[in-house]
Design an enzyme around this catalytic site. Structure first.
Site, mmCIF file in Angstrom:
data_model
loop_
_atom_site.group_PDB
_atom_site.id
_atom_site.type_symbol
_atom_site.label_atom_id
_atom_site.label_comp_id
_atom_site.label_asym_id
_atom_site.label_seq_id
_atom_site.Cartn_x
_atom_site.Cartn_y
_atom_site.Cartn_z
ATOM 1 N N THR A 75 -87.650 49.705 -49.861
ATOM 2 C CA THR A 75 -86.453 49.063 -49.381
ATOM 3 C C THR A 75 -85.751 49.705 -48.444
ATOM 4 O O THR A 75 -85.181 48.879 -47.380
ATOM 5 C CB THR A 75 -85.310 49.229 -50.684
ATOM 6 O OG1 THR A 75 -85.621 48.576 -51.819
ATOM 7 C CG2 THR A 75 -83.902 48.637 -50.207
ATOM 8 N N CYS A 76 -86.022 51.185 -48.110
ATOM 9 C CA CYS A 76 -85.254 51.795 -47.025
ATOM 10 C C CYS A 76 -85.967 51.153 -45.789
ATOM 11 O O CYS A 76 -85.331 51.077 -44.688
ATOM 12 C CB CYS A 76 -85.644 53.273 -47.271
ATOM 13 S SG CYS A 76 -84.997 53.835 -48.671
ATOM 14 N N SER A 77 -87.273 50.937 -45.586
ATOM 15 C CA SER A 77 -87.772 50.546 -44.451
ATOM 16 C C SER A 77 -87.979 48.968 -44.272
ATOM 17 O O SER A 77 -87.935 48.824 -43.174
ATOM 18 C CB SER A 77 -89.585 51.019 -44.577
ATOM 19 O OG SER A 77 -89.766 52.238 -44.526
ATOM 20 N N THR A 100 -90.033 54.506 -47.425
ATOM 21 C CA THR A 100 -89.940 53.979 -48.882
ATOM 22 C C THR A 100 -89.547 52.366 -48.472
ATOM 23 O O THR A 100 -89.043 52.092 -47.664
ATOM 24 C CB THR A 100 -89.040 54.569 -49.662
ATOM 25 O OG1 THR A 100 -87.601 54.779 -49.042
ATOM 26 C CG2 THR A 100 -89.314 56.156 -50.008
#
Length: 159
Positions: free
Chosen positions: A48-50, A46
């Site tokens: 922000t996660c990545s 996703t």
């Protein structure tokens, strides 16, 4: 009830990928006898996660270990195959990926969230914590849509 500093990490089954395939690990056993910087993302791959969360912990791995962290781990409500692919794509070998495929760990922590508005179902909230021999020393839970207090940088500033 949401977990807080001073609480013991609840037991739940997590899965990590090994050379021989998926391997179940009990949370309390995983955290036993070491100091772990754990962060949780709503989902591998996703935005922000990545782009921020995982890369921040990869970039700060040496600093965290110099500050006394024995292991860095990431959890998400994804399966072990997805977590393994995400780790490889991001060259995140310093981060142990712990799949919480059924959301059992997130629920036991009291940190599940409803992502059904985005087609994601029940997921874990974005947070970070320091767990020392199974006891939570520090926990930082993000407000919905934010990315500040669960970052590796914030963790280092508050250790």
């Amino acid at each position: 009830m949401t977990i807080k500093a001073g609480d013991t990490v609840p037991n739940a089954t997590l899965v990590r990928m090994t050379e021989n395939g998926p391997d179940k690990v009990q949370a309390q056993e995983f955290f036993k006898g070491k100091k772990v910087a754990l962060f949780s993302v709503p989902g591998a791959f996703t935005p922000t996660c990545s782009a921020k969360h995982l890369p921040g912990f990869v970039a700060k791995a040496d600093d965290l270990k110099s500050a006394g962290i024995d292991e860095i781990a990431c959890t998400a409500v994804n399966d072990a195959f997805v977590m393994d692919a995400w780790q490889k794509q991001n060259e995140a070998g310093d981060v142990t990926m712990l799949a919480d495929g059924n959301g059992e760990f997130a629920k036991a922590l009291g940190l599940e969230m409803d992502g059904s508005g985005f087609g994601m179902g029940t997921r874990g909230q974005r947070f970070s914590m320091i767990v020392n021999d199974g006891t939570v020393e520090q926990i930082n839970v993000e407000a919905p849509g934010e990315f500040r207090v669960s970052s590796a940088e914030h963790m280092l500033e508050t250790m």
